[in-house]
Design a protein around this motif. Sequence first.
Motif, short mmCIF file in Angstrom:
data_model
loop_
_atom_site.label_atom_id
_atom_site.label_comp_id
_atom_site.label_asym_id
_atom_site.label_seq_id
_atom_site.Cartn_x
_atom_site.Cartn_y
_atom_site.Cartn_z
N SER A 122 36.29 39.77 26.98
CA SER A 122 37.25 38.72 27.38
C SER A 122 38.03 38.84 27.88
CB SER A 122 37.27 38.09 25.69
OG SER A 122 38.17 39.16 25.27
N VAL A 123 38.33 39.81 27.86
CA VAL A 123 39.43 40.58 28.59
C VAL A 123 38.75 41.01 30.18
CG1 VAL A 123 40.99 42.46 29.37
CG2 VAL A 123 40.87 41.52 26.76
N ILE A 124 38.51 41.01 30.55
CA ILE A 124 37.75 40.60 32.09
C ILE A 124 37.69 39.08 32.88
CG2 ILE A 124 35.52 41.82 33.69
CD1 ILE A 124 35.42 43.91 31.59
N THR A 125 36.72 38.58 31.81
CA THR A 125 37.00 37.33 31.62
C THR A 125 37.74 36.53 32.00
OG1 THR A 125 34.53 36.90 30.14
CG2 THR A 125 35.70 34.97 30.92
N THR A 126 38.81 36.38 31.18
CA THR A 126 40.42 36.57 31.79
C THR A 126 40.43 36.56 33.41
OG1 THR A 126 40.82 35.88 29.72
CG2 THR A 126 42.58 36.45 30.98
N MET A 127 40.14 37.88 33.67
CA MET A 127 41.17 38.74 34.71
C MET A 127 40.28 37.84 36.20
SD MET A 127 40.76 42.98 33.81
CE MET A 127 41.86 43.48 35.04
N LYS A 128 39.13 37.46 35.77
CA LYS A 128 38.06 36.72 36.50
C LYS A 128 39.09 35.80 37.28
CE LYS A 128 33.47 38.56 36.60
NZ LYS A 128 32.22 39.07 35.55
N LYS A 129 39.61 34.13 35.94
CA LYS A 129 39.54 33.31 35.93
C LYS A 129 40.67 33.05 37.15
CE LYS A 129 37.38 31.46 32.09
NZ LYS A 129 37.97 31.07 30.57
N ARG A 130 41.95 34.52 36.67
CA ARG A 130 43.30 34.47 37.58
C ARG A 130 42.79 35.61 39.26
NH1 ARG A 130 47.11 37.97 34.66
NH2 ARG A 130 48.57 36.61 35.72
N TRP A 131 42.31 35.70 39.30
CA TRP A 131 41.64 37.03 40.29
C TRP A 131 42.51 35.63 41.74
CZ3 TRP A 131 40.82 41.70 41.27
CH2 TRP A 131 40.11 42.15 42.77
N GLN A 132 43.07 36.19 42.23
CA GLN A 132 43.85 35.45 43.47
C GLN A 132 43.43 36.34 44.80
OE1 GLN A 132 47.91 35.62 43.23
NE2 GLN A 132 47.91 33.02 42.50
N THR A 133 42.31 36.20 45.76
CA THR A 133 42.06 36.65 46.95
C THR A 133 44.01 36.90 47.81
OG1 THR A 133 42.58 34.61 48.26
CG2 THR A 133 39.89 34.54 47.52
#
Length: 135
Positions: A118-129
């Motif tokens: 779930s933490v990794i999923t949250t990180m994916k959603k917050r990812w910025q290029t």
Amino acid sequence: MTFKLTLIRGLPGSGKSTLAKALAMDGVNTIHLEADMYFVNSQGEYHFDPSQLPNAHQWCQQQTEQGLRSKQNVVVSNTFVRRWEIVPYWRLAKQYRAQFEIIECQGDYGNIHGVDASVITTMKKRWQTWQNDRQ
């Protein structure tokens, strides 16, 4: 003499540390750093303490600056999910006139620190290029 600051970014388990270690083994004046190193004790055991995370990142930036000041190649592997996490390193590269590059790891090899899915999923959603035109 040209030297480089390389940031390796990606989600937990994407292969960042493995790639960083390989790059640092080139034998050409290169050091490998990551915030996780702050949590390794003198016996080589990893003990993560989330309350110390800001200190770990500050330590990593300080070690990076020392390396660049000595004109060493520096490879830093951290998640670098948000742009603001990259900016201090970009500024250090500019300050010390080091080449700057970012490599993104996108593998899925399972993470060794037990980061919850779930933490990794949250990180994916917050990812910025990162926009390379900052250079």
